[in-house]
Design a protein around this motif. Sequence first.
Motif, PDB file in Angstrom:
ATOM      1  N   LEU A 714       0.821  -1.201   0.000  1.00 32.39           N
ATOM      2  CA  LEU A 714       0.000   0.000   0.000  1.00 32.39           C
ATOM      3  C   LEU A 714       0.865   1.265   0.000  1.00 32.39           C
ATOM      4  N   VAL A 718       0.771   4.203  -2.787  1.00 37.34           N
ATOM      5  CA  VAL A 718       0.426   5.586  -2.469  1.00 37.34           C
ATOM      6  C   VAL A 718       1.586   6.532  -2.733  1.00 37.34           C
ATOM      7  N   GLN A 720       4.586   5.843  -4.417  1.00 36.08           N
ATOM      8  CA  GLN A 720       5.197   5.669  -5.740  1.00 36.08           C
ATOM      9  C   GLN A 720       6.625   6.199  -5.770  1.00 36.08           C
ATOM     10  N   SER A 758       9.615  10.204   0.329  1.00 32.13           N
ATOM     11  CA  SER A 758       8.839   8.988   0.113  1.00 32.13           C
ATOM     12  C   SER A 758       9.483   7.794   0.800  1.00 32.13           C
TER      13      SER A 758
END
Length: 1009
Positions: A714, A718, A720, A758
């Motif tokens: 997940l 989300v 990426q 990220s």
Amino acid sequence: MDPSSGSASRHGRLLISPSLSTPTFSTRSPSPSPSPAASPAPHHHQERRNSTSSPKPLVPFPASSSSSRPRSSFGGAGPRGAAAAASASGPAFAHNTRLAAALVPAAAFLLDLGGLPVFAVLAIGLAAAYLLDALQLRQGAFFTVWAALLAADVAFFFSASLSSAAAASLPLTVLALLLCAETSFLIGVWASLQFRWIQLENPTIVAALERLLFACVPIAVPALFTWALVSAVGMANASYYFAAFCMVFYWLFSIPRPSSFNSRKQDAPMLDSDGILGPLESCVHSLYVLFVPVLFHAASHHATLFTSWASVCELLLLFFIPFLFQLYASTWGALWWITRDARTMDQIRIVNGFVALVAVVLCLEVRVVFHAFGRYIHAPPPLNYLLVTVTMLGGALGLAAHAAGKVGDAASSVAFTGLAVIVSGAGAVVIGFPMMFLPLPMISGYYVARFFTKKSLSSYFTFVALASLMVLWFVVHNYWDLNIWLAGMPLKSFTKYVVAAVIMAMAVPGLALLPTKLRFLLELGLIGHTLLLCYIENRLFNYASMYYYGFEDDIIYPNYMVFITTFLGLALVRRLYVDQRLGPKAAWILTCLYSSKLAMLFMTSRSVIWVSAVLLLAVTPPLLLYRDKSKGASKMKVWQAYFHASVIAFSAWLCRETIFEALQWWNGRPPSDGLLLGSYILLTGVACIPIIGLHFPHVQSAKRFLVLVVATGLLFVVMQPPIKLSWVYRSDFITAAHLSDDDISIYGFVASKPTWPSWLLIATVVLTLAAVTSIIPVKRARMSLLGLYAAIFMIIALEIKFELALLLREKAADRGMHGPSSRSSAFPPKARLLQQRRAHAAPTFTIKRLAAEAAWMPAIGNVSTVLCFGICLVLNITLTGGSNRAIFFLAPILLLLNQDSDIFAGFGDRQRYFPVTVSISGYLLLAALYRIWEETWPGNGGWALDIGGPGWLFAVKNFALLVLTLPNHILFNRFMWDYVRQTDAKLLLALPLNLPSIIMTDILTIKGC
């Protein structure tokens, strides 16, 4: 005793007196009478013996799971034993599967219509409801679910898709909104039935909610399903789709079902069965299925409704096909509200079925046979009309008579055989079969009739052999000499596969009647036929072109044919498995093959059907192959679990191109490498859920690892994050999609984003989950859940902070790029630097800059920040007893607050540290007040306090010292808000006030203030 009553008691069938022959529309659903079952009254049997109608037992209702449970023996254990008995043996909602089949796709469609705002509101609300439920706040969780649905409805009503549709037609938009609101309400009712405490405390309410669902779902959901299908395939056949959905949900909800909450014992003497719906709802459902599709077709085709016989036949088909379906459903008790007499119901079925069957056959002749297959009818008019009518109507009446059980004695058998011979001969003449070979189809008709009447397998296989010769003649006579390329191959080669599939399909019914020892022949025949059908449909659907003498044309293999063959195949497999004519492994393989055909409707890859079949064969064994084992031990061994998990991971990797194409179809552009890898990890984790959930629910380590895998997938989906090409294997198809120039021409060049946030967020969440699921013991599980929520909210706020900073940085760069450059050259170097600094030192988060794009992000970030801070305070109080030092580590969380258009409208870049300082001041002040209260009234001794006593002196002294610290808190926080320098007089007056608090106080928290 009456024999029929004896058989009824043995088989559990419901025998009903024929005295009531007309429907009575009461508001109560039928419920069984316990007193006649316990001691049948003599006059009841005398009335049945004297009746001239001699009713037969109707189809029984399925036995309720709640009524068949044995009663426990702790009725005399007092109130606690009674409560335990109620919680252990209380009724549970038994119809979740059929409601999920209706409401889960409807909810997915509504989410797709509403878009991201609806999804965000619903996700936050459901997360809050789950948190409250985990904290055992049952009423709070219940009302939070309904509040989330209401907020999602409000967000849905203002969504862009419906606002654009409102300009086209306001009445249709209002009706669509009402339909969506009703569906959302039904979802909320279904969610309410999942709360166990409502079932135990309000049994009458849950019974009414169950009846409400069964009454409203067959009305609302078919329209929503038709809306979704029409959005995908167009409006041409919308009325037929609507009629099909109406019949499906009529079967699921209008056939009498036992209630999950059988608590209407007091009403039993006046009712007749234990179905959920009453006569009024059942009548409305029947009228809805009969007339609403017809009215919908008339409204959507009013301009061409009576322009041709084909249009009239379409209208008649939309009425009589559902009418025939209802007559068939009456054999399962669907039309019980018309009459309770079985013989009367049988007469109704025969008479109305004959009329409906004749109408349907004649309309199909006009609309389908002569319209689409007229070139294959070789008889001249008017003989062609007569022969086609004899063939179709005679065959339909013969099959209907046999299905209704009217072919049994010698006379009916002879009539049935003669009809079969006549129908076979007429059909052969219609298709142009040579007259010299006309006895061949007539003999085949005789043998198929002999099979139906005598149950002779040799007769059936003789019919198959003769019918195969007729099929071969038809193909050779019509297609063998055509120089046409169809479905990527010569027509002659393609017809060979079609003939083989037809012959195998004709042989399957005979193989199904073989002894159990030869069951493998049926399994091999069905698997071979299914593989051949998948190959033929894949060629027709994905190689949809025809080449003929230099001309190329498209041949459209309709989507509904894929649906029809898929669901008919699944129904056949289900029926054969229930009848124990198929083994579990064969049923598993066939289910996966038939289901994989649906992937062709969404993806254009020519190998998608085989890739989907491989993936389904890898995922479904834990669901389909291990369900017959004993419930006491583990159904799957450990090595089998590892093997299945490895096969799932390998199969998902083989399906990477299919995953890529599905993501490209969903997003409208090629997905990034991070999204592709995350989808692969997520698919692998979700596919392994049945292994853990069904076979190893007691293994906590497996659950923890599965949570980590799904969460990692997940997060990759989300966030990426950018990934090097060496990390993800790229095929030629994926590489070609990324090298296409279409994205650049449509979207332009996309600027790269910073990568480290990220990866930081992904590492934070994964490590937090690992700590929560492994390090913290289970008996501290509720606090660990709160910690997990705090971490998630902090990550959401941090990600929004990064996105907003990046967005405003890009806007500032664009403004600097397009702004005037000659003005800055007039300033000296130092002034230019000052001007540049002031441009960058402008308020970072302003409403004007966020009005054009991402205006919702600050509010979501602020809510997440406040929730994270509040949960951390709860954890501090629970785990450390309210440590004062912890606030200095928790207050910086508030640095993630942003300026929004509502609560924090005046909050700018200058005030970013104000929430930190004011939260520290407020926490220390409140903690000091709590310490005074705790020291003065230990053990919560009440409000009484002796004036002049030691407790009174302690409270007054420390409270006064705490008040002396307030001026310094006020001055300091005021400065952190506006950065205005205070006068020296104020500072000189305020600073000495802290000295008494430091020297004289008895509470350490006041010294910290």
